[in-house]
Write a protein that holds these residues in place. Structure first.
Motif, mmCIF file in Angstrom:
data_model
loop_
_atom_site.group_PDB
_atom_site.id
_atom_site.type_symbol
_atom_site.label_atom_id
_atom_site.label_comp_id
_atom_site.label_asym_id
_atom_site.label_seq_id
_atom_site.Cartn_x
_atom_site.Cartn_y
_atom_site.Cartn_z
ATOM 1 N N GLU A 107 34.123 51.525 27.949
ATOM 2 C CA GLU A 107 34.782 52.378 26.979
ATOM 3 C C GLU A 107 35.833 51.577 26.197
ATOM 4 O O GLU A 107 36.441 50.635 26.731
ATOM 5 C CB GLU A 107 35.455 53.551 27.689
ATOM 6 N N PRO A 108 36.075 51.947 24.940
ATOM 7 C CA PRO A 108 36.986 51.143 24.101
ATOM 8 C C PRO A 108 38.418 51.083 24.622
ATOM 9 O O PRO A 108 39.122 50.094 24.393
ATOM 10 C CB PRO A 108 36.916 51.834 22.738
ATOM 11 N N GLN A 109 38.866 52.131 25.345
ATOM 12 C CA GLN A 109 40.246 52.121 25.841
ATOM 13 C C GLN A 109 40.474 51.076 26.918
ATOM 14 O O GLN A 109 41.626 50.774 27.262
ATOM 15 C CB GLN A 109 40.646 53.512 26.366
ATOM 16 N N HIS A 110 39.404 50.515 27.481
ATOM 17 C CA HIS A 110 39.542 49.513 28.531
ATOM 18 C C HIS A 110 39.473 48.079 28.005
ATOM 19 O O HIS A 110 39.710 47.136 28.764
ATOM 20 C CB HIS A 110 38.443 49.700 29.584
ATOM 21 N N GLU A 111 39.153 47.915 26.734
ATOM 22 C CA GLU A 111 38.868 46.582 26.209
ATOM 23 C C GLU A 111 40.065 45.635 26.338
ATOM 24 O O GLU A 111 39.950 44.522 26.874
ATOM 25 C CB GLU A 111 38.425 46.677 24.749
ATOM 26 N N MET A 112 41.226 46.042 25.847
ATOM 27 C CA MET A 112 42.380 45.151 25.893
ATOM 28 C C MET A 112 42.826 44.868 27.318
ATOM 29 O O MET A 112 43.057 43.708 27.695
ATOM 30 C CB MET A 112 43.558 45.706 25.093
ATOM 31 N N MET A 113 42.955 45.909 28.149
ATOM 32 C CA MET A 113 43.399 45.690 29.524
ATOM 33 C C MET A 113 42.394 44.836 30.287
ATOM 34 O O MET A 113 42.783 44.023 31.136
ATOM 35 C CB MET A 113 43.630 47.019 30.239
ATOM 36 N N GLY A 114 41.121 44.978 29.977
ATOM 37 C CA GLY A 114 40.130 44.133 30.623
ATOM 38 C C GLY A 114 40.347 42.661 30.315
ATOM 39 O O GLY A 114 40.148 41.795 31.184
ATOM 40 N N ARG A 115 40.762 42.355 29.086
ATOM 41 C CA ARG A 115 41.009 40.962 28.713
ATOM 42 C C ARG A 115 42.247 40.384 29.388
ATOM 43 O O ARG A 115 42.307 39.188 29.679
ATOM 44 C CB ARG A 115 41.169 40.835 27.192
ATOM 45 N N ILE A 116 43.261 41.226 29.630
ATOM 46 C CA ILE A 116 44.558 40.690 30.058
ATOM 47 C C ILE A 116 44.911 40.990 31.511
ATOM 48 O O ILE A 116 45.989 40.608 31.971
ATOM 49 C CB ILE A 116 45.692 41.220 29.147
ATOM 50 N N THR A 117 44.023 41.662 32.257
ATOM 51 C CA THR A 117 44.375 42.085 33.622
ATOM 52 C C THR A 117 44.854 40.918 34.475
ATOM 53 O O THR A 117 45.928 40.982 35.090
ATOM 54 C CB THR A 117 43.176 42.775 34.290
ATOM 55 N N HIS A 118 44.091 39.867 34.549
ATOM 56 C CA HIS A 118 44.458 38.732 35.405
ATOM 57 C C HIS A 118 45.750 38.064 34.931
ATOM 58 O O HIS A 118 46.630 37.743 35.742
ATOM 59 C CB HIS A 118 43.316 37.714 35.465
ATOM 60 N N ASP A 119 45.861 37.881 33.619
ATOM 61 C CA ASP A 119 47.068 37.254 33.076
ATOM 62 C C ASP A 119 48.301 38.110 33.330
ATOM 63 O O ASP A 119 49.390 37.590 33.606
ATOM 64 C CB ASP A 119 46.917 37.012 31.572
ATOM 65 N N LEU A 120 48.136 39.427 33.233
ATOM 66 C CA LEU A 120 49.259 40.328 33.446
ATOM 67 C C LEU A 120 49.748 40.261 34.889
ATOM 68 O O LEU A 120 50.951 40.225 35.159
ATOM 69 C CB LEU A 120 48.849 41.750 33.077
ATOM 70 N N LEU A 121 48.822 40.230 35.828
ATOM 71 C CA LEU A 121 49.205 40.128 37.238
ATOM 72 C C LEU A 121 49.911 38.800 37.516
ATOM 73 O O LEU A 121 50.895 38.749 38.264
ATOM 74 C CB LEU A 121 47.970 40.284 38.127
ATOM 75 N N ARG A 122 49.422 37.724 36.918
ATOM 76 C CA ARG A 122 50.105 36.435 37.091
ATOM 77 C C ARG A 122 51.483 36.470 36.458
ATOM 78 O O ARG A 122 52.444 35.903 37.001
ATOM 79 C CB ARG A 122 49.267 35.315 36.472
ATOM 80 N N LEU A 123 51.602 37.101 35.304
ATOM 81 C CA LEU A 123 52.874 37.151 34.588
ATOM 82 C C LEU A 123 53.960 37.823 35.419
ATOM 83 O O LEU A 123 55.126 37.399 35.408
ATOM 84 C CB LEU A 123 52.702 37.879 33.255
ATOM 85 N N ILE A 124 53.593 38.882 36.170
ATOM 86 C CA ILE A 124 54.594 39.571 36.992
ATOM 87 C C ILE A 124 54.695 38.960 38.390
ATOM 88 O O ILE A 124 55.306 39.518 39.284
ATOM 89 C CB ILE A 124 54.316 41.086 37.081
ATOM 90 N N GLU A 125 54.073 37.798 38.549
ATOM 91 C CA GLU A 125 54.194 36.979 39.758
ATOM 92 C C GLU A 125 53.619 37.645 41.001
ATOM 93 O O GLU A 125 54.112 37.450 42.112
ATOM 94 C CB GLU A 125 55.654 36.553 39.979
ATOM 95 N N CYS A 126 52.552 38.433 40.789
ATOM 96 C CA CYS A 126 51.730 38.858 41.917
ATOM 97 C C CYS A 126 50.795 37.704 42.265
ATOM 98 O O CYS A 126 50.193 37.102 41.368
ATOM 99 C CB CYS A 126 50.895 40.086 41.554
ATOM 100 N N GLU A 127 50.680 37.407 43.526
ATOM 101 C CA GLU A 127 49.758 36.364 43.967
ATOM 102 C C GLU A 127 48.335 36.872 43.779
ATOM 103 O O GLU A 127 47.899 37.816 44.445
ATOM 104 C CB GLU A 127 50.007 36.018 45.430
ATOM 105 N N LEU A 128 47.594 36.274 42.836
ATOM 106 C CA LEU A 128 46.244 36.719 42.508
ATOM 107 C C LEU A 128 45.240 35.944 43.347
ATOM 108 O O LEU A 128 45.151 34.715 43.266
ATOM 109 C CB LEU A 128 45.978 36.505 41.019
ATOM 110 N N GLN A 129 44.490 36.659 44.178
ATOM 111 C CA GLN A 129 43.496 36.046 45.046
ATOM 112 C C GLN A 129 42.143 36.713 44.818
ATOM 113 O O GLN A 129 42.087 37.866 44.385
ATOM 114 C CB GLN A 129 43.918 36.170 46.519
ATOM 115 N N PRO A 130 41.035 36.026 45.094
ATOM 116 C CA PRO A 130 39.704 36.579 44.796
ATOM 117 C C PRO A 130 39.392 37.812 45.660
ATOM 118 O O PRO A 130 39.684 37.834 46.858
ATOM 119 C CB PRO A 130 38.742 35.431 45.131
ATOM 120 N N PHE A 131 38.784 38.796 45.031
ATOM 121 C CA PHE A 131 38.288 39.954 45.776
ATOM 122 C C PHE A 131 37.079 39.509 46.603
ATOM 123 O O PHE A 131 36.201 38.806 46.106
ATOM 124 C CB PHE A 131 37.885 41.077 44.829
#
Length: 383
Positions: A107-131
């Motif tokens: 859906e179009p409302q997910h397009e931007m967040m889909g692009r930035i999800t990983h970067d956003l989590l890194r930006l707020i200093e959450c430790e990003l690990q593989p699912f």
């Protein structure tokens, strides 16, 4: 692809025993698995930010927590992740979906967040690990998450893509409607008390083994000034999250739990009233000190003048709610709340303003959290 049962079994072996979140179609197998297993505690929140606060409270009460949500709600979770989990050093396993994954139709409302999800989590200093999307990866992934959370006292984030978990059926019986709670009025129409007067009355009422969470702003600062105790947690940031934190604590301790809330904070997370009413911890008392203004930011008015918080609480399933506007009525409402059982709400309208030359807690938030966690883990007095 993995099975939900395998994920949840590995999570249990790793010590994760409390889940909260907001559904996503990608999360359906995990949520169905959690809801279908009576051994697992799951709290359905009204917002992602509320879920983070509930998990923080559960961690304070000794649980190892998992927050699950759709990445479109990541924005709602950022405030408590950065202003609650970060300063207090509260870890959680944060599992978010990957709606809007580049290259996949969505859906179009997910397009931007889909692009930035990983970067956003890194930006707020959450430790990003593989699912762990393969069976052999599940146990090592949980071991890595536990080790990271223990070493950093920060959340670990996993991003779950479409199809990572196989479908799972839901086996749960919907809850029955509750009988209406008891509504009392103790208003006199006289001069409203100062917040400090209300807090002094509360301190006379509270027992040494009660847990107390004070909302952000001047409420916590005044409580610290009047009496600093191990049983007190002074929330900073995450405005509106104190009631969710208190719910997370109350569901995981036999102690009485009091949350000292404010009108602006309560209005910001009004959905928490519904969550508290639905999960109905009998040991929770929600005290709302309503001065009608945002006191910490210069006294700008809130919209609380026309809000019947006690009526909202009853409509949301609280077992008792009272409204009052002086210290005597407040004390009477507290006594009645203790007799009726919870969840209970005591709404006290107070005067704007605060103590002169008001300072701030001199104990760092992370130290306050661990002191409070130690208090909750200590033996209760039986007298």
């Amino acid at each position: 692809m993995i099975e939900a049962d395998a994920f949840l079994a590995a999570a249990s072996r790793a010590g994760f025993d409390f889940y909260t979140g907001v559904p996503c179609s990608f999360l359906t197998p995990l949520i169905n698995g959690v809801l279908s297993d009576p051994r697992i505690r799951y709290v359905g929140a009204t917002s992602e930010g509320e879920a983070v606060a509930i998990a923080a409270g559960a961690w304070l009460a000794g649980r190892r927590t998992v927050v699950i949500c759709q990445n479109s709600g990541l924005g709602n979770a950022i405030n408590p992740l950065t202003s609650l989990n970060a300063p207090f050093g509260i870890p959680t396993l944060f599992v978010t979906t990957w709606r809007g994954q580049p290259g996949l139709a969505d859906e179009p409302q997910h397009e931007m967040m889909g692009r930035i999800t990983h970067d956003l989590l890194r930006l707020i200093e959450c430790e990003l690990q593989p699912f762990p999307a393969e069976p052999d990866a599940i146990e090592p992934a949980f071991a890595q998450a536990v080790a990271t959370m223990g070493a950093t006292d920060r959340p670990v984030a996993w991003v779950m893509a479409k199809g990572d978990v196989a479908d799972s059926a839901l086996d749960v019986v919907p809850g029955a409607p509750l009988a209406p709670g008891c509504r009392e009025r103790f208003e006199t129409g006289g001069e409203r008390p100062a917040r400090a007067q209300a807090l002094e009355a509360f301190l006379r009422f509270a027992r040494d083994d009660d847990a107390v969470i004070a909302t952000t702003g001047k409420c916590g600062r005044e409580l610290f000034t009047l009496a600093d105790r191990d049983q007190h947690l002074y929330q900073v940031g995450s405005m509106g999250g104190a009631s969710g934190m208190a719910l997370g604590v109350a569901l995981n301790t036999p102690r009485r739990v009091f949350v000292l809330d404010g009108d602006g904070a309560a209005l910001m997370k009004l959905g928490s009233f519904a969550t508290i009413g639905a999960y109905a911890p009998a040991n929770l008392v929600h005290i709302l000190l309503d001065n009608g203004v945002h006191d910490s930011t210069g006294g700008q008015p809130t919209v609380s003048a026309g809000v019947d918080f006690a009526g909202i609480a009853i409509a949301c399933g609280y077992r008792f709610a009272a409204s009052c506007d002086d210290v005597a009525g407040f004390e009477a409402a507290l006594r009645e709340a203790g007799r009726e059982g919870g969840p209970a709400l005591v709404h006290l309208r107070i005067a704007p303003g605060s103590m002169a030359n008001l300072g701030r807690p001199t104990i760092a938030p992370a130290d306050v959290a661990r002191r409070f966690r130690g208090f909750l883990a200590s033996p209760r007095r039986t007298a």
